[in-house]
Design a protein around this motif. Structure first.
Motif, PDB file in Angstrom:
ATOM      1  N   CYS A  35       0.645   4.225   3.042  1.00 44.44           N
ATOM      2  CA  CYS A  35       1.326   3.963   4.443  1.00 44.44           C
ATOM      3  C   CYS A  35       2.569   3.316   4.116  1.00 44.44           C
ATOM      4  O   CYS A  35       3.372   2.645   5.001  1.00 44.44           O
ATOM      5  CB  CYS A  35       0.332   2.905   5.392  1.00 44.44           C
ATOM      6  SG  CYS A  35       0.214   1.532   4.516  1.00 44.44           S
ATOM      7  N   SER A  59      -6.263   3.513   3.173  1.00 41.50           N
ATOM      8  CA  SER A  59      -6.466   2.765   1.855  1.00 41.50           C
ATOM      9  C   SER A  59      -6.473   1.276   1.829  1.00 41.50           C
ATOM     10  O   SER A  59      -7.183   0.583   1.326  1.00 41.50           O
ATOM     11  CB  SER A  59      -5.288   3.256   1.219  1.00 41.50           C
ATOM     12  OG  SER A  59      -5.173   4.435   0.584  1.00 41.50           O
ATOM     13  N   CYS A  60      -5.711   0.654   2.849  1.00 39.08           N
ATOM     14  CA  CYS A  60      -5.714  -0.655   3.064  1.00 39.08           C
ATOM     15  C   CYS A  60      -5.985  -1.236   4.296  1.00 39.08           C
ATOM     16  O   CYS A  60      -6.215  -2.454   4.676  1.00 39.08           O
ATOM     17  CB  CYS A  60      -3.955  -1.175   3.057  1.00 39.08           C
ATOM     18  SG  CYS A  60      -3.116  -0.489   4.368  1.00 39.08           S
ATOM     19  N   CYS A 117      -4.657   2.766   8.389  1.00 37.93           N
ATOM     20  CA  CYS A 117      -4.314   3.342   6.946  1.00 37.93           C
ATOM     21  C   CYS A 117      -5.771   3.232   6.410  1.00 37.93           C
ATOM     22  O   CYS A 117      -6.300   2.273   6.274  1.00 37.93           O
ATOM     23  CB  CYS A 117      -3.348   2.826   6.270  1.00 37.93           C
ATOM     24  SG  CYS A 117      -3.460   3.009   4.459  1.00 37.93           S
ATOM     25  N   CYS A 159       0.958  -1.194  -0.123  1.00 41.91           N
ATOM     26  CA  CYS A 159      -0.103   0.012   0.179  1.00 41.91           C
ATOM     27  C   CYS A 159       0.698   1.199   0.021  1.00 41.91           C
ATOM     28  O   CYS A 159       1.816   1.223   0.931  1.00 41.91           O
ATOM     29  CB  CYS A 159      -0.987  -0.001   1.487  1.00 41.91           C
ATOM     30  SG  CYS A 159      -1.823   1.470   1.531  1.00 41.91           S
TER      31      CYS A 159
HETATM   32 ZN    ZN Z   1      -2.000   1.582   3.781  1.00 40.12          ZN
END
Ligand code: ZN
Ligand code: ZN
Length: 278
Positions: free
Chosen positions: A53, A105-106, A103, A50
């Motif tokens: 992060c 996004s992930c 994070c 990712c």
């Molecule tokens: Zn992430």
């Protein structure tokens, strides 16, 4: 020893870096592509680090904190009856750190699924079940661990004309009743185009003609195989009056002379023997 046995973590024990998984991709090819080799683009789903992060799983600006359960050791002592055993920490899975601020996004995984396009060079002569290894194109490892590999597994589709058996090809070619009887020239297909094949007179159905070197050159080396053309004699249909007359005439002239029917000869003798007439 005990910690391995009781360990409930994701394997690898303490200290997080783990190799990413190998991936498998089935690549469908037609016979011509498999025989000649080709280059294809494939799209494969894979886990990549990712970016926001940087693979840590912790929100930008924050960092993973020490696991409160094991105090960062990654192992906990558990009482099992009389024994006190060391076990992988169930909370941090032995990594000693937990992500308190994941994070976005992930969601704290550190890796996300992404499609990537790869160019695969398929060597000439491959067959179903052959594997091409693309080193380092598998899933990203966790916590900086090495990336897994991608295995491209070949599956060759059925061909409308040719059947393949290793380096040899087989095909069936229809041949007219008259060509079979009188001999003639047949046009047969090969992977490189049509070739002419001389058929001797008196050719029986099922007779196989071998075209040397017209098969497949195996991917692991060695000479090309052969193409086997098996002829199938066709009974004429949709006869005109004149054609019927000619065949009637032929029937009369052949009647009673078994020397014109090599197979039937032996066959009728076998039947007679079976019924005890001989
Ligand atoms: Zn992430
Ligand atoms: Zn822990």
């Amino acid at each position: 020893m005990f910690s391995d046995f009781f360990g409930g973590g994701r394997g690898g024990g303490r200290g997080g870096a783990q190799r990413g998984s190998d991936l498998r991709y089935t690549l469908e090819l037609n016979l011509e592509e498999a025989v000649r080799g080709t280059t294809v683009s494939i799209r494969v789903p894979t886990l990549v680090n990712c970016k926001p992060c940087d693979g840590s799983g912790a929100k930008k600006g924050s960092s993973p904190s020490t696991c409160p359960t094991c105090g960062g050791i990654g192992q906990v002592r558990m009482q099992q009856g009389f024994f006190s055993v060391q076990q992988t920490c169930p909370r941090c899975h032995g990594q000693g750190k937990v992500i308190t601020d994941p994070c976005d996004s992930c969601h704290g995984e550190g890796r996300i699924e992404e499609y990537k396009t790869l160019s695969v060079k398929v060597p000439a002569g491959v067959d179903t079940g052959d594997r091409i290894r693309l080193s380092g194109e598998g899933e990203a490892g966790s916590q900086g661990g090495p990336t897994g590999d991608l295995y491209v597994v070949i599956n060759v589709r059925e061909h409308p004309i040719f059947q393949r058996d290793g380096k040899h090809l087989y095909c069936e070619v229809p041949i007219s009743y008259t060509d079979a009887a009188l001999g003639g020239e047949l046009e047969v297909p090969t992977l490189d185009g049509r070739v002419k094949l001389k058929i001797p007179e008196g050719t029986q159905t099922g007779k196989q003609f071998r075209l040397r070197g017209k098969g497949v050159a195996p991917v692991r080396g060695g000479g090309a195989g052969d193409l086997m053309c098996r002829v199938a004699v066709e009974t004429p249909v949709n006869l005109s009056r004149r054609q019927r007359e000619l065949l009637e005439e032929l029937r009369v002239s052949l009647d009673g002379d078994s020397s014109h029917s090599p197979k039937a000869n032996g066959w009728f003798e076998g039947v007679k023997r079976f019924f005890g007439d001989l």
